[in-house]
Motif scaffolding. Structure first.
Motif, PDB file in Angstrom:
ATOM      1  N   LEU A  62       0.867   2.043  -3.913  1.00  0.00           N
ATOM      2  CA  LEU A  62      -0.309   1.672  -4.695  1.00  0.00           C
ATOM      3  C   LEU A  62      -1.296   2.838  -4.721  1.00  0.00           C
ATOM      4  CD1 LEU A  62      -1.791  -0.478  -6.289  1.00  0.00           C
ATOM      5  CD2 LEU A  62      -2.744  -1.344  -4.142  1.00  0.00           C
TER       6      LEU A  62
ATOM      7  N   ALA B  40      -5.227  -9.425  -5.353  1.00  0.00           N
ATOM      8  CA  ALA B  40      -6.585  -8.904  -5.485  1.00  0.00           C
ATOM      9  C   ALA B  40      -7.250  -9.446  -6.748  1.00  0.00           C
ATOM     10  CB  ALA B  40      -6.559  -7.377  -5.504  1.00  0.00           C
ATOM     11  N   PHE B  41      -6.490  -9.540  -7.837  1.00  0.00           N
ATOM     12  CA  PHE B  41      -7.042 -10.059  -9.084  1.00  0.00           C
ATOM     13  C   PHE B  41      -7.472 -11.517  -8.930  1.00  0.00           C
ATOM     14  CE2 PHE B  41      -6.325 -11.923 -13.374  1.00  0.00           C
ATOM     15  CZ  PHE B  41      -7.316 -11.228 -14.046  1.00  0.00           C
TER      16      PHE B  41
ATOM     17  N   SER C  16       0.809  -1.220   0.000  1.00  0.00           N
ATOM     18  CA  SER C  16       0.000   0.000   0.000  1.00  0.00           C
ATOM     19  C   SER C  16       0.842   1.271   0.000  1.00  0.00           C
ATOM     20  CB  SER C  16      -0.927   0.001   1.225  1.00  0.00           C
ATOM     21  OG  SER C  16      -0.174  -0.093   2.427  1.00  0.00           O
TER      22      SER C  16
ATOM     23  N   LEU D  42      -1.197   2.550 -11.018  1.00  0.00           N
ATOM     24  CA  LEU D  42      -2.012   1.664 -11.839  1.00  0.00           C
ATOM     25  C   LEU D  42      -2.158   2.145 -13.275  1.00  0.00           C
ATOM     26  CD1 LEU D  42      -4.886   0.875  -9.302  1.00  0.00           C
ATOM     27  CD2 LEU D  42      -2.975  -0.609  -9.914  1.00  0.00           C
TER      28      LEU D  42
ATOM     29  N   ALA E 184       3.669  -3.842  -4.211  1.00  0.00           N
ATOM     30  CA  ALA E 184       2.412  -3.290  -4.713  1.00  0.00           C
ATOM     31  C   ALA E 184       1.855  -4.135  -5.858  1.00  0.00           C
ATOM     32  CB  ALA E 184       2.621  -1.844  -5.169  1.00  0.00           C
ATOM     33  N   ALA E 185       2.723  -4.576  -6.761  1.00  0.00           N
ATOM     34  CA  ALA E 185       2.266  -5.437  -7.849  1.00  0.00           C
ATOM     35  C   ALA E 185       1.769  -6.777  -7.321  1.00  0.00           C
ATOM     36  CB  ALA E 185       3.403  -5.653  -8.847  1.00  0.00           C
TER      37      ALA E 185
ATOM     38  N   LEU F  27       2.157  -9.346 -14.667  1.00  0.00           N
ATOM     39  CA  LEU F  27       2.268  -9.020 -13.244  1.00  0.00           C
ATOM     40  C   LEU F  27       3.246  -9.933 -12.490  1.00  0.00           C
ATOM     41  CD1 LEU F  27      -1.413  -8.068 -12.313  1.00  0.00           C
ATOM     42  CD2 LEU F  27       0.598  -6.588 -12.240  1.00  0.00           C
TER      43      LEU F  27
ATOM     44  N   TYR G 163       0.893  -0.431 -15.343  1.00  0.00           N
ATOM     45  CA  TYR G 163      -0.144  -0.456 -16.372  1.00  0.00           C
ATOM     46  C   TYR G 163       0.220  -1.421 -17.491  1.00  0.00           C
ATOM     47  CZ  TYR G 163      -3.334   1.165 -20.009  1.00  0.00           C
ATOM     48  OH  TYR G 163      -4.288   1.222 -20.998  1.00  0.00           O
TER      49      TYR G 163
ATOM     50  N   ILE H 289      -0.378  -4.978 -16.293  1.00  0.00           N
ATOM     51  CA  ILE H 289      -1.797  -5.328 -16.241  1.00  0.00           C
ATOM     52  C   ILE H 289      -2.311  -5.660 -17.639  1.00  0.00           C
ATOM     53  CG2 ILE H 289      -4.098  -4.454 -15.715  1.00  0.00           C
ATOM     54  CD1 ILE H 289      -2.884  -2.810 -13.470  1.00  0.00           C
TER      55      ILE H 289
ATOM     56  N   VAL I 289      -1.727  -6.251  -6.075  1.00  0.00           N
ATOM     57  CA  VAL I 289      -2.683  -6.198  -7.191  1.00  0.00           C
ATOM     58  C   VAL I 289      -2.945  -7.606  -7.734  1.00  0.00           C
ATOM     59  CG1 VAL I 289      -3.037  -5.335  -9.539  1.00  0.00           C
ATOM     60  CG2 VAL I 289      -2.049  -3.845  -7.799  1.00  0.00           C
TER      61      VAL I 289
END
Length: 360
Positions: free
Chosen positions: A117, A337-338, A114, A122, A330-331, A309, A139, A142, A334
């Motif tokens: 992030l 979370a994905f 965090s 992003l 941070a990646a 990622l 980006y 992703i 993400v």
């Protein structure tokens, strides 16, 4: 009448009923209080023995809790109930041993990830920014992940679905057994082997360069057996009566599969596909071999190197600077979370498509 009454009286005298059917039970607050006492005793023993690891303190507390629960329950409730409480305690301990590392990992990822992030992270790529400098974003990673996983799904999902339909509805004899055997073998294949196979055929023999599509083919190889196995089990759950009723009306078998079997099991099939997607999203080895990674945005998965990622996390952690460590965490957040979103979507689809009971 009196004779019958006397016989009942004699029978009651010979086999008197128990005075009470109730058995002594421990209060409901006993387990949590005992857990607190065991935790305190575990810490005290650890300090007295000079143990520096809190994990050792926790293991001592767990052993004291299990032993204390069994002894106290045996003294108050009897041996039968004590065994039941012992089994229950072991189940809870196993649950905690599984949850604590996962919760610790998630907490560490959230706390460290965090830091950087935000919206900028992003929506921007690394571009020409040196890895040792703060800034940059994910980006491009992703975009690469979505395209590679999407292409792998387009390849693996239809092939896996048709293979499962063949095994359940048509497969007989040696060919079906051979297909089942190779699916089982592919289920345990290491991801690096799939990457080496595509590398040798697609890049070394056919002469194509690294690209997101090359990585997608390796991911599809890893995804196919999961789709086949999950779809096969869902198709087997469809009652044969539905198939027989459709065939009895003169409906062809292919149409029965298309209109009866697949709609009945579509919820489980979709869930299996979503879980397979979540499984391949975090793969790094085949992407490292076939995609190579890029610092800039590449929207074309069929040409030149691309980023993803998991590969971004690996490369940023490999740089060894404070800024790259922050970007890697941070990646990773993400990515977690994905995968979590995919699992939640799978559960939602399974619940949505679950058979409705008549009483509901």
């Amino acid at each position: 009448m009196s004779v019958i009454t006397d016989r009942r009286t004699v029978a009651n005298d010979r086999n008197p009923l128990p005075v009470s059917l109730k058995q002594a039970r421990l209060p409901r607050w006993t387990p949590p209080v005992l857990a607190l006492v065991a935790a305190g005793a575990g810490c005290g023993i650890g300090l007295a023995a000079g143990l520096d690891s809190t994990v050792q303190w926790g293991l001592i507390a767990v052993l004291l809790f299990i032993a204390g629960t069994f002894v106290l329950s045996a003294a108050v409730e009897g041996g039968r109930q004590a065994k039941d409480r012992l089994a229950t305690s072991l189940v809870w301990v196993a649950f905690l041993l599984a949850v604590v590392p996962l919760a610790s990992l998630l907490w560490e990822t959230v706390a460290r990830g965090s830091k950087v992030l935000d919206g900028y992270f992003l929506s921007h790529s690394m571009g020409t920014l040196p890895d040792a400098m703060p800034g940059g974003g994910i980006y491009h990673a992703i975009i690469g992940t979505l395209e590679q996983v999407g292409l792998a799904t387009l390849i693996a999902a239809p092939v896996g679905l048709l293979t499962a339909i063949y095994l359940v509805e048509y497969g007989r004899g040696r060919l079906a057994r051979a297909v089942t055997f190779f699916v089982d073998v592919m289920t345990g294949i290491p991801s690096i082997v799939a990457g080496l196979f595509v590398l040798s055929v697609w890049i070394l023999i056919l002469g194509f360069g690294p690209s997101g599509f090359a990585g997608s083919m390796a991911l599809a190889i890893l995804m196919m057996p999961v789709v086949v196995r999950s779809t096969e089990e869902m198709l087997k759950l469809v009652p044969n009566e539905l198939r027989e009723a459709s065939l009895a009306l003169g409906v062809p078998k292919w149409r029965t599969i298309l209109k009866v079997v697949l709609p009945t099991s579509i919820g489980g099939i979709t869930t299996g596909v979503m879980l397979a997607i979540a499984r391949i999203t975090g793969e790094t080895a085949p992407v490292l071999l076939l995609v190579w990674g890029a610092k800039t945005i590449n929207n074309n998965p069929f040409e030149d190197a691309q980023q993803s990622l998991p590969l971004y996390v690996f490369q940023q952690w490999q740089q060894g600077s404070e800024a790259s460590y922050d970007r890697a965490w941070a990646a990773a957040l993400v990515l977690i979370a994905f995968v979590m979103i995919l699992n939640l979507v799978a559960r939602g689809i399974a619940r949505w498509k679950a058979p409705k009971h008549a009483g509901r």
